[in-house]
Design an enzyme around this catalytic site. Sequence first.
Site, PDB file in Angstrom:
ATOM      1  N   LYS A  60     -18.576 -14.802  15.172  1.00 27.35           N
ATOM      2  CA  LYS A  60     -17.806 -15.285  16.317  1.00 27.35           C
ATOM      3  C   LYS A  60     -17.386 -14.123  17.214  1.00 27.35           C
ATOM      4  CE  LYS A  60     -13.826 -17.334  15.545  1.00 27.35           C
ATOM      5  NZ  LYS A  60     -12.877 -18.242  14.920  1.00 27.35           N
ATOM      6  N   LYS A 115     -15.428 -25.969   1.608  1.00 32.46           N
ATOM      7  CA  LYS A 115     -14.963 -27.173   0.869  1.00 32.46           C
ATOM      8  C   LYS A 115     -14.391 -28.238   1.793  1.00 32.46           C
ATOM      9  CE  LYS A 115     -12.398 -23.406   0.581  1.00 32.46           C
ATOM     10  NZ  LYS A 115     -11.986 -22.259  -0.166  1.00 32.46           N
ATOM     11  N   VAL A 125     -16.364 -24.609  -4.818  1.00 27.17           N
ATOM     12  CA  VAL A 125     -15.416 -25.095  -5.834  1.00 27.17           C
ATOM     13  C   VAL A 125     -15.260 -24.061  -6.946  1.00 27.17           C
ATOM     14  CG1 VAL A 125     -14.885 -26.987  -7.423  1.00 27.17           C
ATOM     15  CG2 VAL A 125     -16.142 -27.456  -5.313  1.00 27.17           C
ATOM     16  N   GLY A 184     -14.904 -20.790  -6.967  1.00 35.15           N
ATOM     17  CA  GLY A 184     -15.533 -19.461  -6.856  1.00 35.15           C
ATOM     18  C   GLY A 184     -16.676 -19.265  -7.829  1.00 35.15           C
ATOM     19  N   GLY A 239      -7.927 -11.071   0.006  1.00 41.14           N
ATOM     20  CA  GLY A 239      -9.029 -11.932   0.459  1.00 41.14           C
ATOM     21  C   GLY A 239      -9.146 -13.222  -0.333  1.00 41.14           C
ATOM     22  N   GLU A 247      -7.027 -18.668   2.309  1.00 34.25           N
ATOM     23  CA  GLU A 247      -7.704 -19.154   3.507  1.00 34.25           C
ATOM     24  C   GLU A 247      -7.084 -18.464   4.721  1.00 34.25           C
ATOM     25  OE1 GLU A 247     -10.273 -21.643   3.186  1.00 34.25           O
ATOM     26  OE2 GLU A 247      -9.902 -20.828   1.212  1.00 34.25           O
ATOM     27  N   ASP A 290      -6.543 -27.274  -0.007  1.00 31.16           N
ATOM     28  CA  ASP A 290      -7.769 -26.664  -0.528  1.00 31.16           C
ATOM     29  C   ASP A 290      -8.108 -27.257  -1.905  1.00 31.16           C
ATOM     30  OD1 ASP A 290      -9.705 -24.181  -0.378  1.00 31.16           O
ATOM     31  OD2 ASP A 290      -8.787 -24.093  -2.355  1.00 31.16           O
ATOM     32  N   LYS A 335     -11.414 -29.576  -3.047  1.00 29.81           N
ATOM     33  CA  LYS A 335     -12.243 -29.248  -4.220  1.00 29.81           C
ATOM     34  C   LYS A 335     -12.252 -30.400  -5.212  1.00 29.81           C
ATOM     35  CE  LYS A 335     -11.493 -24.272  -3.725  1.00 29.81           C
ATOM     36  NZ  LYS A 335     -10.537 -23.196  -4.006  1.00 29.81           N
TER      37      LYS A 335
HETATM   38  N1  HSE Z   1      -8.493 -19.898  -0.762  1.00 29.19           N
HETATM   39  C1  HSE Z   1      -9.341 -20.275  -1.848  1.00 29.19           C
HETATM   40  C2  HSE Z   1      -8.579 -20.065  -3.141  1.00 29.19           C
HETATM   41  C3  HSE Z   1     -10.593 -19.452  -1.824  1.00 29.19           C
HETATM   42  O1  HSE Z   1      -7.574 -19.359  -3.118  1.00 29.19           O
HETATM   43  O2  HSE Z   1      -8.977 -20.614  -4.169  1.00 29.19           O
HETATM   44  C4  HSE Z   1     -11.640 -19.897  -2.802  1.00 29.19           C
HETATM   45  O3  HSE Z   1     -12.045 -21.206  -2.569  1.00 29.19           O
END
Ligand code: HSE
Length: 392
Positions: free
Chosen positions: A38, A96, A123, A125, A178, A181, A192, A196
Amino acid sequence: MRNINVGLFGFGVVGGGIYKVLEAKPQLGVSIKKIVIKNPEKEREAPLNLFYTDANEIIEDDNLQLVVELIDDSEAAYQIVKRSFEKGKSVISANKKMIAEHHEELIALSQTNGVSFLYEAAVCGSVPIIRNLEEYFDNDLLTHVKGIVNGSTNFILTQMSKYQSSYSEALQLAQEKGFAESNPLLDVEGFDAAYKLSIIALHAFGAKVKQNDIIKKGITSIHQNDLIYAKEKGFQLKLIAQAVVNEQGQASLFSIIPSFVERSNPLGLTNNEYNGVLVGSTLADEQFFYGKGAGRFPTSSAVLSDISAYKYGYKYEFKKGRNNNLVEVVREGRFFLSFPSNKIVDLSDFKTIEESYQSANRNYVVGTLAYQKLKDHPFVNDASYSLIAFNE
Ligand code: HSE
């Protein structure tokens, strides 16, 4: 084996991760030929000539067979995925929200165009839960799936209870690492986890679960005193997602609720950004999946696994169907509810109350409630209530 030319959307935590992984493993025969981003101003750790800002650069390029979509914006991702399918490209995604909101249409479109649509990274990681639900748990009758499916909230709760961090410090650290989100409300308010859970429900039970079928409470209402209660009683506090079917295999309960978990329970031992999922079935009883649920390389490992599945033509088959609609079943649970002591509280929805405590600033009760009553209930919607389930 044939070489695969990939068009990558997004070069953030996971996109940058998968680029590095593929660069370090040329023997896989998978090359990222173009990357659409972007913001062209940002510095990137990859040759500049790979980068574009126009999605058509990938979508219209007939030399690219596979699209790896790792962007944040779920609406833009939806358009990219749809157009990629229409152009006969397979897609691997970790989005997701997009998958939960559009899975029916996207699955149908991928099938019509005879392409793969894989999303293990969306879902938990690195935890290989989707392909296991899809392939391995195909015969034994599943009864429930229960687990910690959001790494950021588990990280925050672990930091708060083990290291006495404040909520905001812990959230900031989850962002720096990291895990969170870009809009962290999606993590801490349970969205989130709910996305999932609906993807899990589809592959576990063939259940079509809409977001408002899920009883959902995140972690933002948790009060310091709740953590003290947990400690005194020997519990860990976890954000638990659960999907349960009734004896006829009909989809019957879907919830995301903070829960007191025994320390010895595998979920009680799942800390920081780790995720853990218990899969319950009639023959095997319960089995446990455990691993890193967020972060650059753990998530990249799931994308890599999907790339290799794509190479041998793998597609989800949805053997359990896609039409198991939710049925109303009365299910009771034991809950802890805490609230400011000056709040006037209607406790009439509690079926029983076994414990009641009052102090100068915070009160709590423990008792039984029917899950069904919790749909759109103030106990879940009003942030001044902290509702915590006992994991029993
Ligand atoms: N933000 C998500 C979490 C990232 O913390 O699980 C992985 O899906």
